[in-house]
Design a protein around this motif. Sequence first.
Motif, PDB file in Angstrom:
ATOM      1  N   LEU A 307      23.268 -10.955  13.526  1.00 35.47           N
ATOM      2  CA  LEU A 307      22.549 -11.171  14.774  1.00 35.47           C
ATOM      3  C   LEU A 307      21.032 -11.604  14.391  1.00 35.47           C
ATOM      4  CD1 LEU A 307      25.363 -10.459  17.053  1.00 35.47           C
ATOM      5  CD2 LEU A 307      24.640 -12.717  16.616  1.00 35.47           C
ATOM      6  N   LYS A 308      20.632 -10.289  14.399  1.00 38.28           N
ATOM      7  CA  LYS A 308      19.284 -10.293  14.499  1.00 38.28           C
ATOM      8  C   LYS A 308      18.633 -11.185  13.535  1.00 38.28           C
ATOM      9  CE  LYS A 308      16.688  -5.819  14.337  1.00 38.28           C
ATOM     10  NZ  LYS A 308      16.236  -4.518  13.997  1.00 38.28           N
ATOM     11  N   LEU A 311      18.253 -14.340  15.355  1.00 39.60           N
ATOM     12  CA  LEU A 311      17.346 -14.905  15.831  1.00 39.60           C
ATOM     13  C   LEU A 311      15.945 -14.579  15.593  1.00 39.60           C
ATOM     14  CD1 LEU A 311      19.640 -12.512  18.794  1.00 39.60           C
ATOM     15  CD2 LEU A 311      18.970 -14.426  18.317  1.00 39.60           C
TER      16      LEU A 311
ATOM     17  N   MET B  45      21.619  -8.314  21.001  1.00 39.77           N
ATOM     18  CA  MET B  45      20.610  -8.622  20.280  1.00 39.77           C
ATOM     19  C   MET B  45      18.867  -8.772  20.612  1.00 39.77           C
ATOM     20  SD  MET B  45      21.972  -7.230  17.826  1.00 39.77           S
ATOM     21  CE  MET B  45      20.720  -6.925  17.245  1.00 39.77           C
ATOM     22  N   ARG B  46      18.768  -9.742  21.829  1.00 40.69           N
ATOM     23  CA  ARG B  46      17.794 -10.415  22.136  1.00 40.69           C
ATOM     24  C   ARG B  46      16.798  -9.059  22.658  1.00 40.69           C
ATOM     25  NH1 ARG B  46      20.086 -16.299  23.748  1.00 40.69           N
ATOM     26  NH2 ARG B  46      19.032 -17.111  21.775  1.00 40.69           N
ATOM     27  N   ILE B  48      17.404  -6.136  21.999  1.00 43.61           N
ATOM     28  CA  ILE B  48      17.146  -4.741  20.791  1.00 43.61           C
ATOM     29  C   ILE B  48      15.843  -5.737  20.310  1.00 43.61           C
ATOM     30  CG2 ILE B  48      17.966  -4.107  18.983  1.00 43.61           C
ATOM     31  CD1 ILE B  48      20.843  -4.301  19.817  1.00 43.61           C
ATOM     32  N   ILE B  49      15.552  -6.599  20.019  1.00 44.72           N
ATOM     33  CA  ILE B  49      14.507  -6.995  19.557  1.00 44.72           C
ATOM     34  C   ILE B  49      13.733  -7.252  20.681  1.00 44.72           C
ATOM     35  CG2 ILE B  49      13.682  -9.277  18.945  1.00 44.72           C
ATOM     36  CD1 ILE B  49      15.706 -10.283  18.008  1.00 44.72           C
ATOM     37  N   GLU B  52      12.592  -3.948  20.587  1.00 47.44           N
ATOM     38  CA  GLU B  52      10.889  -2.974  19.067  1.00 47.44           C
ATOM     39  C   GLU B  52       9.795  -3.868  18.874  1.00 47.44           C
ATOM     40  OE1 GLU B  52      13.691  -4.627  15.936  1.00 47.44           O
ATOM     41  OE2 GLU B  52      14.745  -2.948  16.024  1.00 47.44           O
ATOM     42  N   ILE B  59      15.214  -0.002  15.876  1.00 47.51           N
ATOM     43  CA  ILE B  59      16.299   0.743  16.342  1.00 47.51           C
ATOM     44  C   ILE B  59      17.186   0.560  14.723  1.00 47.51           C
ATOM     45  CG2 ILE B  59      18.296   0.036  17.725  1.00 47.51           C
ATOM     46  CD1 ILE B  59      16.543  -0.532  19.626  1.00 47.51           C
TER      47      ILE B  59
END
Lengths: 351, 86
Positions: A307-308, A311, B45-46, B48-49, B52, B59
């Motif tokens: 997923l990362k 994105l 995930m957004r 998390i991004i 970071e 992470i």
Amino acid sequence: MQSVLLPLNTPLSKAHPHNAYQLSILACKEETRTWIYMNYIHLVAEAKNENHPIAFFLPDNSGYNWNCVTPWFEYNVLTRDFISECRWDFSTIVKKAIFNNNYIYLYINEKYIPGTYWHSKGIDYSHSLLLHGYNELTNEVSFLIYDASRALSVRSIPMNEMEKAFYDNQYRCERYENQIYLLKLREQLGYKLGFDLKYMIEQLVTYRDEKPVVFNVLDRHTDDRYRYGLAVYDSMINYMDMICHGLVTNAREGIIIPMHLLMEHKHIMVERLKFLAEHYTHLEVSSFIEEFEYLKKSFESLRNNALKFELTGNPVIISKLIGCMAELKENERSSLTKLINFLESNYTESE
Amino acid sequence: MNVQDNIISINHSVTRIVNAVIQSNREIGQIDSLFELGLDSIQCMRIIIELEKEFNIEIEDDDLLIKKYETISSISELVNKLVSKI
């Protein structure tokens, strides 16, 4: 005025709709667990299929792997062409089916379904959903579908909108998507199905050893383009390699969904082992449950990394995923070997 | 900045990021369940991004499990732990 909402529960797998809808219904009846845990073992990958690299292998008797039938459903099948030829009213079929406790699995055009990605874009897209309710007062039909962020959700729309979605739809695979399934969950299976430990061990060996799975004569004549069992990991690695080289770009269908499916596959394995422990109390499987919990968490991490990547587009993530997949494949092989050896040495003919 | 100020500052940033991603129609409390507010894996995930980028941290896989992002409080604790390691 009548209103019926047939029950649904959290499915063990949501990666692909046909499994999710089937399992959402089966999750409403505890007795279905025996069938579920004797199945949902095998995986298959079509090496050149960019859109669906991995799926559970549960073909029907025609060899079609994207069906939702199970011995736990009584079912009737109609096609859109047949309904049109007979001039039957779509809304009458839906009402009668639901009022007689039938779920309805069919393909519609998501452009007409609010809350979906394709509706927001105003673009035609044929996809399946599961009807499970109808309200005569509001003339609305309730259904289970994936929303724009691919979460499974239940919602309702007017019947005439559902009818439009049904008729104004171009199928990608006419032969199968033209069909409407009326599914009724049986009260009883109709035959005795005990959990067969010997059968389960054989399936795990087939899965671990990447052997082709043969359920009927049609499976014997597939060409070499299929991979089975642990070999599906190689299909994923190949696909990710193609992403690294810029040959394909579809991370959602090519990596994220398959990674999610692999996570669910390990989750089902954990639940299968817990089920085993309930029914074979002399078998101490807690250490194996821990090993597969670890594999499940590992795949969750990989899915989240995927997923990362979607994105951020960071290619370093894909290289990392390739290494991790190769390692997890061998970890799973090792865990399966220990489990199989343990079960074989503790299995007695009377079980 | 002392340790306590750091913790408060981290918490403010985490709260801001979570609110921006989830876009709830009310202010999200420190121990409100983000899952009950509809947090899904993509939104996670957004978050998390953004974390970071905001804190210049990476992470790792063990902390990429969704269950660790249930509340603003648990996320702040995680970030605090990672920032302390730098």
